[in-house]
Design a protein around this motif. Structure first.
Motif, PDB file in Angstrom:
ATOM      1  N   GLY A  55       0.854  -1.182   0.000  1.00  0.00           N
ATOM      2  CA  GLY A  55       0.000   0.000   0.000  1.00  0.00           C
ATOM      3  C   GLY A  55       0.884   1.224   0.000  1.00  0.00           C
ATOM      4  N   ILE A  56       0.673   2.123  -0.955  1.00  0.00           N
ATOM      5  CA  ILE A  56       1.620   3.222  -1.127  1.00  0.00           C
ATOM      6  C   ILE A  56       0.909   4.470  -1.635  1.00  0.00           C
ATOM      7  CG2 ILE A  56       2.237   2.605  -3.519  1.00  0.00           C
ATOM      8  CD1 ILE A  56       5.179   3.296  -2.713  1.00  0.00           C
ATOM      9  N   GLY A  57       1.493   5.624  -1.312  1.00  0.00           N
ATOM     10  CA  GLY A  57       0.960   6.888  -1.784  1.00  0.00           C
ATOM     11  C   GLY A  57       2.045   7.946  -1.789  1.00  0.00           C
ATOM     12  N   ALA A  58       1.676   9.145  -2.214  1.00  0.00           N
ATOM     13  CA  ALA A  58       2.647  10.233  -2.341  1.00  0.00           C
ATOM     14  C   ALA A  58       3.030  10.830  -0.991  1.00  0.00           C
ATOM     15  CB  ALA A  58       2.100  11.326  -3.252  1.00  0.00           C
ATOM     16  N   GLY A  59       2.301  10.507   0.066  1.00  0.00           N
ATOM     17  CA  GLY A  59       2.658  10.976   1.396  1.00  0.00           C
ATOM     18  C   GLY A  59       2.091  12.348   1.719  1.00  0.00           C
ATOM     19  N   HIS A  60       1.989  12.611   3.029  1.00  0.00           N
ATOM     20  CA  HIS A  60       1.521  13.896   3.537  1.00  0.00           C
ATOM     21  C   HIS A  60       2.031  14.040   4.970  1.00  0.00           C
ATOM     22  CE1 HIS A  60      -1.432  10.974   4.878  1.00  0.00           C
ATOM     23  NE2 HIS A  60      -1.773  11.812   5.835  1.00  0.00           N
ATOM     24  N   TYR A  61       1.483  14.993   5.721  1.00  0.00           N
ATOM     25  CA  TYR A  61       1.826  15.226   7.135  1.00  0.00           C
ATOM     26  C   TYR A  61       3.278  15.706   7.262  1.00  0.00           C
ATOM     27  CZ  TYR A  61       1.335  14.315  12.219  1.00  0.00           C
ATOM     28  OH  TYR A  61       1.258  14.418  13.589  1.00  0.00           O
ATOM     29  N   GLU A  62       3.499  16.911   6.783  1.00  0.00           N
ATOM     30  CA  GLU A  62       4.844  17.483   6.761  1.00  0.00           C
ATOM     31  C   GLU A  62       5.430  17.639   8.162  1.00  0.00           C
ATOM     32  OE1 GLU A  62       7.249  21.302   4.851  1.00  0.00           O
ATOM     33  OE2 GLU A  62       5.085  21.103   4.594  1.00  0.00           O
ATOM     34  N   GLU A  63       4.589  17.953   9.144  1.00  0.00           N
ATOM     35  CA  GLU A  63       5.076  18.151  10.513  1.00  0.00           C
ATOM     36  C   GLU A  63       5.772  16.896  11.034  1.00  0.00           C
ATOM     37  OE1 GLU A  63       3.292  19.072  14.998  1.00  0.00           O
ATOM     38  OE2 GLU A  63       1.949  18.732  13.308  1.00  0.00           O
ATOM     39  N   GLU A  64       5.222  15.737  10.724  1.00  0.00           N
ATOM     40  CA  GLU A  64       5.811  14.464  11.136  1.00  0.00           C
ATOM     41  C   GLU A  64       7.200  14.289  10.536  1.00  0.00           C
ATOM     42  OE1 GLU A  64       4.338   9.867  10.571  1.00  0.00           O
ATOM     43  OE2 GLU A  64       4.200  11.227   8.853  1.00  0.00           O
ATOM     44  N   ALA A  65       7.298  14.512   9.234  1.00  0.00           N
ATOM     45  CA  ALA A  65       8.582  14.339   8.561  1.00  0.00           C
ATOM     46  C   ALA A  65       9.626  15.310   9.102  1.00  0.00           C
ATOM     47  CB  ALA A  65       8.404  14.517   7.049  1.00  0.00           C
ATOM     48  N   ARG A  66       9.254  16.588   9.216  1.00  0.00           N
ATOM     49  CA  ARG A  66      10.197  17.578   9.716  1.00  0.00           C
ATOM     50  C   ARG A  66      10.607  17.256  11.156  1.00  0.00           C
ATOM     51  NH1 ARG A  66      11.628  19.100   4.899  1.00  0.00           N
ATOM     52  NH2 ARG A  66      10.107  20.351   3.752  1.00  0.00           N
ATOM     53  N   GLY A  67       9.639  16.830  11.950  1.00  0.00           N
ATOM     54  CA  GLY A  67       9.930  16.551  13.346  1.00  0.00           C
ATOM     55  C   GLY A  67      10.945  15.435  13.512  1.00  0.00           C
ATOM     56  N   LEU A  68      10.886  14.442  12.643  1.00  0.00           N
ATOM     57  CA  LEU A  68      11.770  13.283  12.747  1.00  0.00           C
ATOM     58  C   LEU A  68      12.982  13.374  11.821  1.00  0.00           C
ATOM     59  CD1 LEU A  68       9.074  10.476  13.048  1.00  0.00           C
ATOM     60  CD2 LEU A  68      10.423  11.531  14.867  1.00  0.00           C
ATOM     61  N   GLY A  69      13.110  14.477  11.102  1.00  0.00           N
ATOM     62  CA  GLY A  69      14.283  14.652  10.247  1.00  0.00           C
ATOM     63  C   GLY A  69      14.242  13.845   8.969  1.00  0.00           C
ATOM     64  N   ILE A  70      13.029  13.528   8.494  1.00  0.00           N
ATOM     65  CA  ILE A  70      12.864  12.762   7.256  1.00  0.00           C
ATOM     66  C   ILE A  70      12.644  13.748   6.111  1.00  0.00           C
ATOM     67  CG2 ILE A  70      11.415  11.069   6.061  1.00  0.00           C
ATOM     68  CD1 ILE A  70      10.632  10.034   8.906  1.00  0.00           C
ATOM     69  N   PRO A  71      13.439  13.668   5.050  1.00  0.00           N
ATOM     70  CA  PRO A  71      13.245  14.592   3.927  1.00  0.00           C
ATOM     71  C   PRO A  71      11.812  14.546   3.399  1.00  0.00           C
ATOM     72  CG  PRO A  71      15.315  13.406   3.684  1.00  0.00           C
ATOM     73  CD  PRO A  71      14.597  12.764   4.834  1.00  0.00           C
ATOM     74  N   PHE A  72      11.273  15.709   3.096  1.00  0.00           N
ATOM     75  CA  PHE A  72       9.883  15.820   2.636  1.00  0.00           C
ATOM     76  C   PHE A  72       9.847  16.751   1.433  1.00  0.00           C
ATOM     77  CE2 PHE A  72       5.419  17.274   2.899  1.00  0.00           C
ATOM     78  CZ  PHE A  72       4.781  16.047   2.996  1.00  0.00           C
ATOM     79  N   PRO A  73      10.166  16.228   0.243  1.00  0.00           N
ATOM     80  CA  PRO A  73      10.208  17.073  -0.952  1.00  0.00           C
ATOM     81  C   PRO A  73       8.826  17.610  -1.311  1.00  0.00           C
ATOM     82  CG  PRO A  73      11.294  14.942  -1.307  1.00  0.00           C
ATOM     83  CD  PRO A  73      10.531  14.833  -0.038  1.00  0.00           C
ATOM     84  N   PRO A  74       8.759  18.586  -2.196  1.00  0.00           N
ATOM     85  CA  PRO A  74       7.464  19.101  -2.661  1.00  0.00           C
ATOM     86  C   PRO A  74       6.626  17.996  -3.307  1.00  0.00           C
ATOM     87  CG  PRO A  74       9.253  20.551  -3.333  1.00  0.00           C
ATOM     88  CD  PRO A  74       9.890  19.319  -2.786  1.00  0.00           C
ATOM     89  N   LEU A  75       5.316  18.216  -3.367  1.00  0.00           N
ATOM     90  CA  LEU A  75       4.388  17.183  -3.840  1.00  0.00           C
ATOM     91  C   LEU A  75       4.716  16.724  -5.260  1.00  0.00           C
ATOM     92  CD1 LEU A  75       1.888  15.475  -3.311  1.00  0.00           C
ATOM     93  CD2 LEU A  75       0.485  17.398  -4.104  1.00  0.00           C
ATOM     94  N   THR A  76       5.043  17.649  -6.145  1.00  0.00           N
ATOM     95  CA  THR A  76       5.366  17.254  -7.525  1.00  0.00           C
ATOM     96  C   THR A  76       6.523  16.267  -7.547  1.00  0.00           C
ATOM     97  OG1 THR A  76       4.594  19.366  -8.390  1.00  0.00           O
ATOM     98  CG2 THR A  76       6.089  18.094  -9.778  1.00  0.00           C
ATOM     99  N   GLU A  77       7.519  16.528  -6.727  1.00  0.00           N
ATOM    100  CA  GLU A  77       8.681  15.640  -6.659  1.00  0.00           C
ATOM    101  C   GLU A  77       8.307  14.298  -6.029  1.00  0.00           C
ATOM    102  OE1 GLU A  77      13.169  15.872  -4.742  1.00  0.00           O
ATOM    103  OE2 GLU A  77      12.154  17.720  -5.384  1.00  0.00           O
TER     104      GLU A  77
END
Length: 298
Positions: A114-136
């Motif tokens: 199960g896969i998707g483009a992802g969301h929830y930027e606060e989670e990624a930033r909080g844990l130091g996971i790169p979160f590129p723009p949606l197009t990318e």
């Protein structure tokens, strides 16, 4: 509506259970066994590291998805197992494919991707996971699907190098290979008409839509993408997420059957639902006794 079978899946995305983490393993095992006994077709686990704001926010419990799915595999025999859903930014494609392959092998061929483009930027930033723009992230999603399908091809994976814009693999070897053949089924979440549903038509075995009156229009868009891709629209499983609230003592079971009838009438084949107070187990037993047999006759 005809005589199409409606399958139900259980989605676990709230983990505020009685007893807390100390009883977590026992509670989860009880839920898994009760869901299988009730006749749920699959179990999906939320694929976040922080709980989503609409479910209580970062301070609420949120176990890691694939560790949880592996535990579920050991406590079930028949139910399919899937992330709901892996954000493409969380794991390198080869690591994700290897993780799902291992789950498939250990579960006897019951894993889904199960896969998707992802969301929830606060989670990624909080844990130091790169979160590129949606197009990318959409570009990464397509390359991830290509890599996973390449790693699942043949007996060892297609070992030719992969050269993409975001990922480069010198040798996409995959051993042990998945038991599911030709590969673990792929479900892409989201109902964006231009990008997501096109990717479903091109790569996926199932879509995952939001429930609502727009479902028929979204499926029409998917059908057109399938025609453009030379894909059999009927080969794609139409799923959506939902809430399975049967009430404290089952008094809302009939209402839920009516809601599932509505979804089936729009073309949905599998409904993957969150069950309030699932740790009580009783709601799963009520669904198994009163809802699953009813919707099997739709």
């Amino acid at each position: 509506m005809g005589d199409r079978l409606v399958r139900l899946g259980l989605q676990l995305n709230s983990f505020d259970w009685n007893g807390g983490p100390e009883r977590f393993a026992r509670t989860l095992a009880n839920i898994a066994r009760a869901a299988e006994e009730a006749g749920f077709d699959r179990i999906g686990v939320a694929a976040h590291f922080w709980q989503h704001p609409i479910m209580g926010g970062p301070e609420a419990d949120e176990p890691e998805c694939y560790t949880t799915l592996a535990f579920l595999a050991a406590n079930t025999e028949r139910t399919k197992l899937t992330a709901m859903v892996s954000g493409v930014h969380f794991r390198h494609p080869a690591v994700l494919a290897k993780t799902v392959t291992t789950l498939d092998v250990l579960s006897g061929g019951r894993a889904w991707l199960g896969i998707g483009a992802g969301h929830y930027e606060e989670e990624a930033r909080g844990l130091g996971i790169p979160f590129p723009p949606l197009t990318e992230r959409f570009e990464m999603l397509e390359e991830t699907l290509q890599i996973a399908l390449r790693m699942w091809s043949g007996e060892r994976g297609d070992e030719r190098p992969f050269e993409g814009r975001h990922y480069r693999l010198e040798r996409p070897l995959n051993l042990p290979q998945s038991l599911s053949r030709p590969h673990p089924p792929v479900m892409i979440a989201g109902d964006g008409e231009r990008k997501t549903l096109r990717l479903v038509a091109r790569y996926a075995d199932a879509c995952s839509l939001r429930p609502g009156p727009e479902v028929p229009r979204k499926l029409d868009v998917l059908r057109r993408h399938c025609e453009a891709e030379g894909r059999d629209y009927g080969s794609i499983e139409k799923t959506c997420a939902f809430a399975f609230d049967v009430g404290e003592d089952g008094e809302k079971a009939g209402e839920l059957v009516g809601q599932l009838r509505w979804l089936s009438g729009m073309g949905v084949e599998t409904v993957i639902g969150v069950v309030p107070r699932v740790d009580r187990i009783a709601p799963l037993e009520i669904i198994g006794a009163e809802v699953i047999p009813a919707v099997a006759e739709l």
